[in-house]
Scaffold this motif. Structure first.
Motif, PDB file in Angstrom:
ATOM      1  N   ILE A  46      76.359  76.284  59.796  1.00 55.89           N
ATOM      2  CA  ILE A  46      75.215  76.665  60.611  1.00 55.89           C
ATOM      3  C   ILE A  46      74.011  75.838  60.179  1.00 55.89           C
ATOM      4  CG2 ILE A  46      73.853  78.580  61.509  1.00 55.89           C
ATOM      5  CD1 ILE A  46      76.854  78.981  61.865  1.00 55.89           C
ATOM      6  N   TRP A  47      73.504  74.992  61.069  1.00 62.41           N
ATOM      7  CA  TRP A  47      72.286  74.242  60.780  1.00 62.41           C
ATOM      8  C   TRP A  47      71.089  75.109  61.120  1.00 62.41           C
ATOM      9  CZ3 TRP A  47      72.841  68.437  62.607  1.00 62.41           C
ATOM     10  CH2 TRP A  47      73.873  67.838  61.866  1.00 62.41           C
ATOM     11  N   LEU A  48      70.151  75.202  60.173  1.00 61.41           N
ATOM     12  CA  LEU A  48      68.988  76.076  60.299  1.00 61.41           C
ATOM     13  C   LEU A  48      67.710  75.278  60.070  1.00 61.41           C
ATOM     14  CD1 LEU A  48      70.578  78.792  58.032  1.00 61.41           C
ATOM     15  CD2 LEU A  48      70.250  79.071  60.490  1.00 61.41           C
ATOM     16  N   TYR A  49      66.695  75.545  60.871  1.00 60.87           N
ATOM     17  CA  TYR A  49      65.410  74.861  60.757  1.00 60.87           C
ATOM     18  C   TYR A  49      64.317  75.913  60.546  1.00 60.87           C
ATOM     19  CZ  TYR A  49      67.875  70.712  62.209  1.00 60.87           C
ATOM     20  OH  TYR A  49      68.750  69.665  62.256  1.00 60.87           O
ATOM     21  N   LYS A  50      63.525  75.724  59.501  1.00 57.76           N
ATOM     22  CA  LYS A  50      62.598  76.775  59.102  1.00 57.76           C
ATOM     23  C   LYS A  50      61.657  77.141  60.251  1.00 57.76           C
ATOM     24  CE  LYS A  50      59.238  73.693  56.858  1.00 57.76           C
ATOM     25  NZ  LYS A  50      58.570  73.369  55.594  1.00 57.76           N
ATOM     26  N   GLY A  51      61.360  78.431  60.298  1.00 60.17           N
ATOM     27  CA  GLY A  51      60.527  78.962  61.371  1.00 60.17           C
ATOM     28  C   GLY A  51      60.945  80.375  61.702  1.00 60.17           C
ATOM     29  N   ASN A  52      60.472  80.857  62.836  1.00 58.91           N
ATOM     30  CA  ASN A  52      60.747  82.222  63.280  1.00 58.91           C
ATOM     31  C   ASN A  52      61.546  82.181  64.586  1.00 58.91           C
ATOM     32  OD1 ASN A  52      58.977  83.647  61.247  1.00 58.91           O
ATOM     33  ND2 ASN A  52      57.428  82.408  62.271  1.00 58.91           N
ATOM     34  N   ASN A  53      62.673  82.891  64.588  1.00 59.22           N
ATOM     35  CA  ASN A  53      63.535  82.811  65.766  1.00 59.22           C
ATOM     36  C   ASN A  53      64.653  83.836  65.622  1.00 59.22           C
ATOM     37  OD1 ASN A  53      64.625  81.757  68.203  1.00 59.22           O
ATOM     38  ND2 ASN A  53      66.010  80.417  67.070  1.00 59.22           N
ATOM     39  N   SER A  54      65.290  84.162  66.725  1.00 63.88           N
ATOM     40  CA  SER A  54      66.505  84.977  66.692  1.00 63.88           C
ATOM     41  C   SER A  54      67.532  84.340  67.612  1.00 63.88           C
ATOM     42  CB  SER A  54      66.218  86.420  67.124  1.00 63.88           C
ATOM     43  OG  SER A  54      65.713  86.459  68.449  1.00 63.88           O
ATOM     44  N   TYR A  55      68.799  84.454  67.229  1.00 65.62           N
ATOM     45  CA  TYR A  55      69.878  83.800  67.968  1.00 65.62           C
ATOM     46  C   TYR A  55      71.138  84.647  67.820  1.00 65.62           C
ATOM     47  CZ  TYR A  55      73.355  80.231  69.254  1.00 65.62           C
ATOM     48  OH  TYR A  55      74.370  79.546  69.844  1.00 65.62           O
ATOM     49  N   GLY A  71      70.565  73.988  75.984  1.00 63.65           N
ATOM     50  CA  GLY A  71      70.720  75.318  75.444  1.00 63.65           C
ATOM     51  C   GLY A  71      69.366  75.902  75.060  1.00 63.65           C
ATOM     52  N   SER A  72      69.366  76.860  74.154  1.00 61.77           N
ATOM     53  CA  SER A  72      68.120  77.524  73.762  1.00 61.77           C
ATOM     54  C   SER A  72      67.473  76.924  72.524  1.00 61.77           C
ATOM     55  CB  SER A  72      68.393  79.006  73.488  1.00 61.77           C
ATOM     56  OG  SER A  72      69.305  79.157  72.397  1.00 61.77           O
ATOM     57  N   ALA A  78      61.436  75.071  65.985  1.00 66.77           N
ATOM     58  CA  ALA A  78      61.219  75.817  64.745  1.00 66.77           C
ATOM     59  C   ALA A  78      62.056  77.090  64.761  1.00 66.77           C
ATOM     60  CB  ALA A  78      59.737  76.158  64.589  1.00 66.77           C
ATOM     61  N   GLY A  79      62.778  77.315  63.660  1.00 64.51           N
ATOM     62  CA  GLY A  79      63.634  78.489  63.567  1.00 64.51           C
ATOM     63  C   GLY A  79      64.983  78.331  64.231  1.00 64.51           C
ATOM     64  N   ALA A  80      65.322  77.115  64.667  1.00 61.36           N
ATOM     65  CA  ALA A  80      66.571  76.898  65.405  1.00 61.36           C
ATOM     66  C   ALA A  80      67.794  77.265  64.575  1.00 61.36           C
ATOM     67  CB  ALA A  80      66.673  75.445  65.862  1.00 61.36           C
ATOM     68  N   VAL A  81      68.799  77.796  65.260  1.00 57.00           N
ATOM     69  CA  VAL A  81      70.095  78.139  64.660  1.00 57.00           C
ATOM     70  C   VAL A  81      71.161  77.404  65.467  1.00 57.00           C
ATOM     71  CG1 VAL A  81      71.727  79.982  64.137  1.00 57.00           C
ATOM     72  CG2 VAL A  81      69.249  80.409  63.952  1.00 57.00           C
ATOM     73  N   THR A 110      77.397  87.661  66.556  1.00 56.18           N
ATOM     74  CA  THR A 110      76.777  87.450  65.244  1.00 56.18           C
ATOM     75  C   THR A 110      75.301  87.163  65.462  1.00 56.18           C
ATOM     76  OG1 THR A 110      78.843  86.505  64.366  1.00 56.18           O
ATOM     77  CG2 THR A 110      76.832  86.160  63.091  1.00 56.18           C
ATOM     78  N   ASP A 111      74.462  88.045  64.936  1.00 58.94           N
ATOM     79  CA  ASP A 111      73.008  87.909  65.080  1.00 58.94           C
ATOM     80  C   ASP A 111      72.428  87.155  63.890  1.00 58.94           C
ATOM     81  OD1 ASP A 111      73.016  89.266  67.457  1.00 58.94           O
ATOM     82  OD2 ASP A 111      72.343  91.185  66.610  1.00 58.94           O
ATOM     83  N   PHE A 112      71.590  86.156  64.176  1.00 60.76           N
ATOM     84  CA  PHE A 112      70.831  85.423  63.170  1.00 60.76           C
ATOM     85  C   PHE A 112      69.344  85.674  63.440  1.00 60.76           C
ATOM     86  CE2 PHE A 112      74.802  83.195  63.768  1.00 60.76           C
ATOM     87  CZ  PHE A 112      75.174  82.764  62.502  1.00 60.76           C
ATOM     88  N   VAL A 113      68.622  86.113  62.423  1.00 59.64           N
ATOM     89  CA  VAL A 113      67.181  86.328  62.559  1.00 59.64           C
ATOM     90  C   VAL A 113      66.477  85.527  61.467  1.00 59.64           C
ATOM     91  CG1 VAL A 113      65.292  87.991  62.584  1.00 59.64           C
ATOM     92  CG2 VAL A 113      67.530  88.631  63.528  1.00 59.64           C
ATOM     93  N   MET A 114      65.636  84.575  61.894  1.00 59.57           N
ATOM     94  CA  MET A 114      64.904  83.704  60.976  1.00 59.57           C
ATOM     95  C   MET A 114      63.431  84.141  60.927  1.00 59.57           C
ATOM     96  SD  MET A 114      66.750  80.948  59.795  1.00 59.57           S
ATOM     97  CE  MET A 114      65.766  79.443  59.861  1.00 59.57           C
ATOM     98  N   THR A 115      62.895  84.262  59.690  1.00 60.14           N
ATOM     99  CA  THR A 115      61.486  84.629  59.491  1.00 60.14           C
ATOM    100  C   THR A 115      60.904  83.745  58.403  1.00 60.14           C
ATOM    101  OG1 THR A 115      62.030  86.936  60.024  1.00 60.14           O
ATOM    102  CG2 THR A 115      59.873  86.501  59.045  1.00 60.14           C
TER     103      THR A 115
END
Length: 260
Positions: A84-93, A3-4, A61-64, A107-112
């Protein structure tokens, strides 16, 4: 890639002392094993050691990583409770769900992640009748052990449940579409070093029945000193290599950042 968000590195070589290894090229960025918490810097080939019951499965990093929290048989319905498992970082899913008659929900997830502040925004949009009523969203920040949490819905503070037993977990009841939820976690920069020490001692326990905590011997934890101590010990060679994988950073910047 699986996957991504995930990278899987199967181990196909014979092991020694119940431990085997694999070499894998990691793309740029930080990668975290979802099973044991080991972290790696990408942009190069790394060697990873695993025991018989595990293989490297790394989150970028930033995985959702969305999952159903409870499974009852082979139920095809969209789950009411999500973890939802989240890993710190920058990402969108973007998570996609559907229902009969062609109905769809996104459902949009945006990690910063900036200067020790992890921000997450979550917004669901699409057709009615796809999301179960009273959905509960459990947001698990897998590699943030402690921090200060705030939650807003369309800019207004909302009540939530938080737990930091092993990592920051935020639970939002009655998650509703067309509302922008914003979660902010201010975390401690030195948590990564404590995690490295914990993982190192767990690895030693696997090889040593006495469960000797050599990393507790130093009031001021020093990576090089600890590795030197391990090198001259009677631990098996594979244990020493496994420890180096966990504890010794590829450069001194990681140590300097954790000791700020």
């Amino acid at each position: 890639m699986f996957g991504s968000e995930l990278l899987v590195a199967p181990i196909v070589s014979k092991g020694v002392n119940r431990v085997a290894k694999v070499k894998a090229f990691l793309p740029d960025g930080q990668w975290t094993d979802i099973f044991n918490g080991n972290t790696y810097n990408g942009g190069k080939t790394v060697t990873m050691y695993r025991q018989l019951d595990s293989i490297p499965v790394l989150a970028k990093a930033g995985a959702v990583i969305p999952m159903a929290k409870y499974i009852e048989g082979n139920n095809p319905q969209n789950p009411k409770d999500l973890e939802i498992w989240l890993y710190k970082g920058n990402n969108s899913y973007t998570m996609y769900e559907d229902a009969p008659c062609g109905k769809k929900l996104f459902t949009d997830f945006v990690m910063t992640d900036i200067n020790g502040i992890q921000k997450l925004s979550v917004t669901a949009y699409g057709d009615d009748g796809v999301m179960p009523l009273n959905r509960v969203l459990s947001l698990v920040f897998k590699n943030i052990q402690n921090g200060i949490v705030k939650v807003f819905a369309n800019g207004k503070p909302v009540s939530f449940t938080a737990d930091d037993n092993h990592c920051i977990t935020v639970e939002i009841d009655n998650f509703t579409k067309d509302i922008c939820y914003e979660i902010t976690v201010v975390y401690a920069e030195n948590a990564a070093l404590d995690k490295a020490k914990e993982l190192a001692n767990k690895t030693l326990e696997y090889f040593d029945d006495e469960e000797e905590d050599i990393y507790d011997e130093y009031d001021d934890f020093d990576i090089d000193k600890s590795i030197d101590e391990l090198t001259v010990s009677d631990e098996p060679k594979v244990a020493k290599e496994t420890e180096k994988e966990i504890v010794k950073p590829d450069d001194k910047q990681a140590e300097a950042e954790t000791l700020k």
